[in-house]
Design a protein around this motif. Structure first.
Motif, PDB file in Angstrom:
ATOM      1  N   GLU A 247       0.838  -1.214   0.000  1.00  0.00           N
ATOM      2  CA  GLU A 247       0.000   0.000   0.000  1.00  0.00           C
ATOM      3  C   GLU A 247       0.867   1.254   0.000  1.00  0.00           C
ATOM      4  N   LYS A 248       1.932   1.243   0.777  1.00  0.00           N
ATOM      5  CA  LYS A 248       2.848   2.399   0.805  1.00  0.00           C
ATOM      6  C   LYS A 248       3.495   2.580  -0.561  1.00  0.00           C
ATOM      7  N   SER A 249       3.881   1.485  -1.211  1.00  0.00           N
ATOM      8  CA  SER A 249       4.486   1.573  -2.548  1.00  0.00           C
ATOM      9  C   SER A 249       3.493   2.135  -3.559  1.00  0.00           C
ATOM     10  N   ARG A 250       2.248   1.675  -3.509  1.00  0.00           N
ATOM     11  CA  ARG A 250       1.223   2.150  -4.443  1.00  0.00           C
ATOM     12  C   ARG A 250       0.916   3.626  -4.273  1.00  0.00           C
ATOM     13  N   THR A 251       1.084   4.138  -3.055  1.00  0.00           N
ATOM     14  CA  THR A 251       0.771   5.545  -2.808  1.00  0.00           C
ATOM     15  C   THR A 251       1.971   6.464  -3.031  1.00  0.00           C
ATOM     16  N   GLY A 252       3.010   5.933  -3.670  1.00  0.00           N
ATOM     17  CA  GLY A 252       4.124   6.785  -4.073  1.00  0.00           C
ATOM     18  C   GLY A 252       5.347   6.751  -3.188  1.00  0.00           C
ATOM     19  N   PHE A 253       5.444   5.793  -2.320  1.00  0.00           N
ATOM     20  CA  PHE A 253       6.581   5.735  -1.410  1.00  0.00           C
ATOM     21  C   PHE A 253       7.438   4.501  -1.652  1.00  0.00           C
ATOM     22  N   ARG A 254       7.573   4.116  -2.917  1.00  0.00           N
ATOM     23  CA  ARG A 254       8.340   2.918  -3.273  1.00  0.00           C
ATOM     24  C   ARG A 254       9.797   3.024  -2.811  1.00  0.00           C
ATOM     25  N   ALA A 255      10.428   4.178  -3.017  1.00  0.00           N
ATOM     26  CA  ALA A 255      11.831   4.354  -2.630  1.00  0.00           C
ATOM     27  C   ALA A 255      11.995   4.240  -1.112  1.00  0.00           C
ATOM     28  N   GLU A 256      11.046   4.788  -0.361  1.00  0.00           N
ATOM     29  CA  GLU A 256      11.123   4.713   1.096  1.00  0.00           C
ATOM     30  C   GLU A 256      10.978   3.266   1.583  1.00  0.00           C
ATOM     31  N   VAL A 257      10.080   2.509   0.942  1.00  0.00           N
ATOM     32  CA  VAL A 257       9.903   1.110   1.300  1.00  0.00           C
ATOM     33  C   VAL A 257      11.186   0.338   1.024  1.00  0.00           C
ATOM     34  N   LYS A 258      11.787   0.574  -0.133  1.00  0.00           N
ATOM     35  CA  LYS A 258      13.064  -0.087  -0.463  1.00  0.00           C
ATOM     36  C   LYS A 258      14.136   0.275   0.566  1.00  0.00           C
ATOM     37  N   ALA A 259      14.147   1.553   0.988  1.00  0.00           N
ATOM     38  CA  ALA A 259      15.143   2.001   1.960  1.00  0.00           C
ATOM     39  C   ALA A 259      14.960   1.280   3.303  1.00  0.00           C
ATOM     40  N   ILE A 260      13.726   1.060   3.695  1.00  0.00           N
ATOM     41  CA  ILE A 260      13.463   0.348   4.948  1.00  0.00           C
ATOM     42  C   ILE A 260      13.983  -1.081   4.854  1.00  0.00           C
ATOM     43  N   LEU A 261      13.676  -1.752   3.749  1.00  0.00           N
ATOM     44  CA  LEU A 261      14.145  -3.127   3.574  1.00  0.00           C
ATOM     45  C   LEU A 261      15.671  -3.191   3.568  1.00  0.00           C
TER      46      LEU A 261
ATOM     47  N   GLU B 298       9.644 -10.292  15.008  1.00  0.00           N
ATOM     48  CA  GLU B 298      10.020  -9.010  15.607  1.00  0.00           C
ATOM     49  C   GLU B 298      10.572  -8.067  14.546  1.00  0.00           C
ATOM     50  N   GLU B 299      11.294  -8.620  13.598  1.00  0.00           N
ATOM     51  CA  GLU B 299      11.831  -7.829  12.500  1.00  0.00           C
ATOM     52  C   GLU B 299      10.685  -7.306  11.628  1.00  0.00           C
ATOM     53  N   LEU B 300       9.687  -8.154  11.385  1.00  0.00           N
ATOM     54  CA  LEU B 300       8.513  -7.719  10.620  1.00  0.00           C
ATOM     55  C   LEU B 300       7.808  -6.574  11.330  1.00  0.00           C
ATOM     56  N   ALA B 301       7.681  -6.675  12.651  1.00  0.00           N
ATOM     57  CA  ALA B 301       7.036  -5.607  13.421  1.00  0.00           C
ATOM     58  C   ALA B 301       7.833  -4.308  13.323  1.00  0.00           C
ATOM     59  N   ALA B 302       9.158  -4.414  13.361  1.00  0.00           N
ATOM     60  CA  ALA B 302       9.999  -3.225  13.243  1.00  0.00           C
ATOM     61  C   ALA B 302       9.846  -2.591  11.862  1.00  0.00           C
ATOM     62  N   ILE B 303       9.765  -3.406  10.835  1.00  0.00           N
ATOM     63  CA  ILE B 303       9.587  -2.894   9.471  1.00  0.00           C
ATOM     64  C   ILE B 303       8.245  -2.183   9.358  1.00  0.00           C
TER      65      ILE B 303
ATOM     66  N   ALA C  87       6.538  -0.794  11.771  1.00  0.00           N
ATOM     67  CA  ALA C  87       6.608   0.434  12.564  1.00  0.00           C
ATOM     68  C   ALA C  87       7.261   1.556  11.753  1.00  0.00           C
ATOM     69  N   GLU C  88       8.325   1.224  11.046  1.00  0.00           N
ATOM     70  CA  GLU C  88       8.992   2.220  10.215  1.00  0.00           C
ATOM     71  C   GLU C  88       8.128   2.622   9.031  1.00  0.00           C
ATOM     72  N   ALA C  89       7.426   1.663   8.443  1.00  0.00           N
ATOM     73  CA  ALA C  89       6.603   1.935   7.267  1.00  0.00           C
ATOM     74  C   ALA C  89       5.395   2.794   7.617  1.00  0.00           C
ATOM     75  N   GLU C  90       4.856   2.615   8.817  1.00  0.00           N
ATOM     76  CA  GLU C  90       3.685   3.387   9.203  1.00  0.00           C
ATOM     77  C   GLU C  90       3.983   4.869   9.324  1.00  0.00           C
ATOM     78  N   VAL C  91       5.243   5.218   9.566  1.00  0.00           N
ATOM     79  CA  VAL C  91       5.639   6.617   9.680  1.00  0.00           C
ATOM     80  C   VAL C  91       5.673   7.282   8.296  1.00  0.00           C
ATOM     81  N   ILE C  92       5.917   6.499   7.259  1.00  0.00           N
ATOM     82  CA  ILE C  92       6.000   7.043   5.896  1.00  0.00           C
ATOM     83  C   ILE C  92       4.685   7.720   5.527  1.00  0.00           C
ATOM     84  N   GLY C  93       4.769   8.952   5.094  1.00  0.00           N
ATOM     85  CA  GLY C  93       3.590   9.659   4.621  1.00  0.00           C
ATOM     86  C   GLY C  93       2.752  10.267   5.728  1.00  0.00           C
ATOM     87  N   ASN C  94       3.127  10.054   6.981  1.00  0.00           N
ATOM     88  CA  ASN C  94       2.353  10.603   8.090  1.00  0.00           C
ATOM     89  C   ASN C  94       3.027  11.818   8.714  1.00  0.00           C
ATOM     90  N   GLY C  95       4.136  12.233   8.152  1.00  0.00           N
ATOM     91  CA  GLY C  95       4.893  13.299   8.801  1.00  0.00           C
ATOM     92  C   GLY C  95       4.928  14.557   8.108  1.00  0.00           C
TER      93      GLY C  95
END
Length: 112
Positions: A68-82, A97-102, A104-112
């Motif tokens: 969903e983050k990639s579709r809304t224009g944040f593909r580069a940010e998602v790649k950076a998180i991975l 736990e790693e999935l949860a951390a990912i 958590a980071e992804a949820e911040v994208i686009g909310n700031g």
């Protein structure tokens, strides 16, 4: 179920509840109050509230969030998180736990 059966069940549940309270007290390191046969079971002391455990995300849930983050224009940010987590693809992550951390980071994208 007869009245006598119900009474036996109620008494058994009260005893079980008292036993569970005793076990909890032992695990906490406190001594349980002395039991008497005639005394009614007391409610155990309220447990201190603990933080809610972090949500455990499945691979599918994490994938859906990142997609969903990639579709809304944040593909580069998602790649950076991975990349920051040392993987090229989400399928390489096996630790929940790693999935949860990912997530958590992804949820911040686009909310700031």
């Amino acid at each position: 179920m007869t009245k006598k059966d119900k009474q036996v069940l109620i008494e058994g549940l009260k005893k079980l509840s008292a036993d569970v309270a005793d076990i909890a007290a032992l695990l906490e390191g406190t001594e349980a109050p002395a039991k008497t046969q005639d005394a009614p079971a007391k409610d155990p002391a309220p447990m201190p509230e603990k933080e809610a455990p972090a949500k455990v995300y499945t691979y599918e849930e994490t994938r859906a969030i990142l997609a969903e983050k990639s579709r809304t224009g944040f593909r580069a940010e998602v790649k950076a998180i991975l990349t920051a987590h040392g993987v090229k693809q989400l399928s390489e992550v096996k630790d929940p736990e790693e999935l949860a951390a990912i997530v958590a980071e992804a949820e911040v994208i686009g909310n700031g």
